[in-house]
Design a protein around this motif. Sequence first.
Motif, PDB file in Angstrom:
ATOM      1  N   LEU A   1       0.831  -1.201   0.000  1.00  0.00           N
ATOM      2  CA  LEU A   1       0.000   0.000   0.000  1.00  0.00           C
ATOM      3  C   LEU A   1       0.868   1.253   0.000  1.00  0.00           C
ATOM      4  O   LEU A   1       0.660   2.173  -0.808  1.00  0.00           O
ATOM      5  CB  LEU A   1      -0.912  -0.029   1.231  1.00  0.00           C
ATOM      6  CG  LEU A   1      -2.127   0.900   1.278  1.00  0.00           C
ATOM      7  CD1 LEU A   1      -3.111   0.422   2.352  1.00  0.00           C
ATOM      8  CD2 LEU A   1      -1.740   2.330   1.568  1.00  0.00           C
ATOM      9  N   LEU A   2       1.856   1.298   0.893  1.00  0.00           N
ATOM     10  CA  LEU A   2       2.702   2.487   1.003  1.00  0.00           C
ATOM     11  C   LEU A   2       3.628   2.644  -0.207  1.00  0.00           C
ATOM     12  O   LEU A   2       3.850   3.756  -0.680  1.00  0.00           O
ATOM     13  CB  LEU A   2       3.532   2.422   2.294  1.00  0.00           C
ATOM     14  CG  LEU A   2       2.737   2.601   3.589  1.00  0.00           C
ATOM     15  CD1 LEU A   2       3.646   2.407   4.796  1.00  0.00           C
ATOM     16  CD2 LEU A   2       2.081   3.974   3.639  1.00  0.00           C
ATOM     17  N   THR A   3       4.135   1.534  -0.707  1.00  0.00           N
ATOM     18  CA  THR A   3       4.995   1.602  -1.900  1.00  0.00           C
ATOM     19  C   THR A   3       4.187   2.111  -3.088  1.00  0.00           C
ATOM     20  O   THR A   3       4.659   2.962  -3.860  1.00  0.00           O
ATOM     21  CB  THR A   3       5.592   0.226  -2.215  1.00  0.00           C
ATOM     22  OG1 THR A   3       6.395  -0.198  -1.099  1.00  0.00           O
ATOM     23  CG2 THR A   3       6.459   0.283  -3.464  1.00  0.00           C
ATOM     24  N   GLY A   4       2.967   1.614  -3.237  1.00  0.00           N
ATOM     25  CA  GLY A   4       2.124   2.035  -4.350  1.00  0.00           C
ATOM     26  C   GLY A   4       1.634   3.458  -4.232  1.00  0.00           C
ATOM     27  O   GLY A   4       1.248   4.076  -5.229  1.00  0.00           O
ATOM     28  N   ALA A   5       1.646   4.001  -3.009  1.00  0.00           N
ATOM     29  CA  ALA A   5       1.178   5.371  -2.802  1.00  0.00           C
ATOM     30  C   ALA A   5       2.159   6.407  -3.354  1.00  0.00           C
ATOM     31  O   ALA A   5       1.764   7.524  -3.691  1.00  0.00           O
ATOM     32  CB  ALA A   5       0.944   5.623  -1.318  1.00  0.00           C
ATOM     33  N   HIS A   6       3.452   6.048  -3.425  1.00  0.00           N
ATOM     34  CA  HIS A   6       4.471   6.940  -3.991  1.00  0.00           C
ATOM     35  C   HIS A   6       4.478   8.314  -3.316  1.00  0.00           C
ATOM     36  O   HIS A   6       4.484   9.354  -3.987  1.00  0.00           O
ATOM     37  CB  HIS A   6       4.275   7.102  -5.497  1.00  0.00           C
ATOM     38  CG  HIS A   6       4.411   5.821  -6.271  1.00  0.00           C
ATOM     39  ND1 HIS A   6       5.597   5.128  -6.373  1.00  0.00           N
ATOM     40  CD2 HIS A   6       3.494   5.111  -6.972  1.00  0.00           C
ATOM     41  CE1 HIS A   6       5.410   4.037  -7.110  1.00  0.00           C
ATOM     42  NE2 HIS A   6       4.138   4.001  -7.467  1.00  0.00           N
TER      43      HIS A   6
ATOM     44  N   SER B   1     -11.651  -5.701   0.490  1.00  0.00           N
ATOM     45  CA  SER B   1     -11.507  -4.253   0.335  1.00  0.00           C
ATOM     46  C   SER B   1     -10.667  -3.933  -0.894  1.00  0.00           C
ATOM     47  O   SER B   1      -9.962  -4.799  -1.427  1.00  0.00           O
ATOM     48  CB  SER B   1     -10.852  -3.647   1.583  1.00  0.00           C
ATOM     49  OG  SER B   1     -11.634  -3.884   2.736  1.00  0.00           O
ATOM     50  N   THR B   2     -10.738  -2.690  -1.317  1.00  0.00           N
ATOM     51  CA  THR B   2      -9.958  -2.220  -2.453  1.00  0.00           C
ATOM     52  C   THR B   2      -9.348  -0.875  -2.109  1.00  0.00           C
ATOM     53  O   THR B   2     -10.019  -0.003  -1.556  1.00  0.00           O
ATOM     54  CB  THR B   2     -10.841  -2.056  -3.712  1.00  0.00           C
ATOM     55  OG1 THR B   2     -11.472  -3.306  -4.010  1.00  0.00           O
ATOM     56  CG2 THR B   2     -10.009  -1.619  -4.909  1.00  0.00           C
ATOM     57  N   VAL B   3      -8.070  -0.702  -2.426  1.00  0.00           N
ATOM     58  CA  VAL B   3      -7.401   0.586  -2.251  1.00  0.00           C
ATOM     59  C   VAL B   3      -7.645   1.408  -3.513  1.00  0.00           C
ATOM     60  O   VAL B   3      -7.350   0.956  -4.629  1.00  0.00           O
ATOM     61  CB  VAL B   3      -5.888   0.411  -2.018  1.00  0.00           C
ATOM     62  CG1 VAL B   3      -5.206   1.781  -1.878  1.00  0.00           C
ATOM     63  CG2 VAL B   3      -5.634  -0.440  -0.772  1.00  0.00           C
TER      64      VAL B   3
END
Length: 286
Positions: free
Chosen positions: A34-39, A193-195
């Motif tokens: 999640l955090l890596t994909g948030a950039h 769930s989906t981010v």
Amino acid sequence: MKQTSSSPSRSRTFRPKKSLGQHFLRDPLVIERLLTGAHFDKGSTVLEIGPGMGALTFPLASRVRQVIAVEKDGSLVEKLRAGLGREGLANVALIHEDILRLDMALLSEEKVEVIGNIPYNISSPLIEKLIRNRERISRAILTLQHELAARLTASPGNKQYGALTVLIQYHARVSPHLEVPRQAFYPKPKVSSTVVEFDFSRPYPGRVDPEDSFRKVVRASFAHRRKTLLNSLKGTFPSWEAQDLLSAIEQCAIDPQRRAETLDLDDFINLSRAFASFLDKGTIGE
């Protein structure tokens, strides 16, 4: 709220409150993805909604300039405050408040990014609040119940497509990032769930002035989903002349017998402009 916790054992030292929809994110691999994909940029200020005991807060704090963590549950606030003190994290501002009541204008003088695991019972009003505060938010990355995420990313003609879909896609570019299984939370929720990312810096290019006309027309069009567009608008605005409504719809080259869920963003923009012109002329009123 859906909360986060750094480990299964740690989360089980606190009894989740069903009334707050608490589900603790506990899977470290999901948190990292999640955090890596948030950039997030190293200089970012990030508003975290529902930090719980800090499973997201602690690794997030090492990646950004500042975290503003807003938590409704007082007992969790005390636990997290103690944990932040032990870790010596000076770049986390912890606020004990209901996010729906919080005045976001007081958070930061600069634009913030938002992250959080959001319970279903506050998801819609929270998204509407983010829309109202979009001038203060560059983007939001929210973990939502899969059904709601599907609604927000739906296309015209899909039964999940509705007023909230149109409003959020008008104000932000919406894109799904990550599917999160039920097993990633404690206690395990009934659904996955989906981010989803909401990029408020990239709204839909077509705009309506005044924008309030767009919101009113969208809401009115979906107010009676089983009715045709014309009848739904008539039902919402009974004081408006039916012929004026019909003329405005036909001016947009839209069949008045269509239903709202078949219209795309450009259709709603054109309808809003048509009704705004009638309002300017004083020929239609609520």
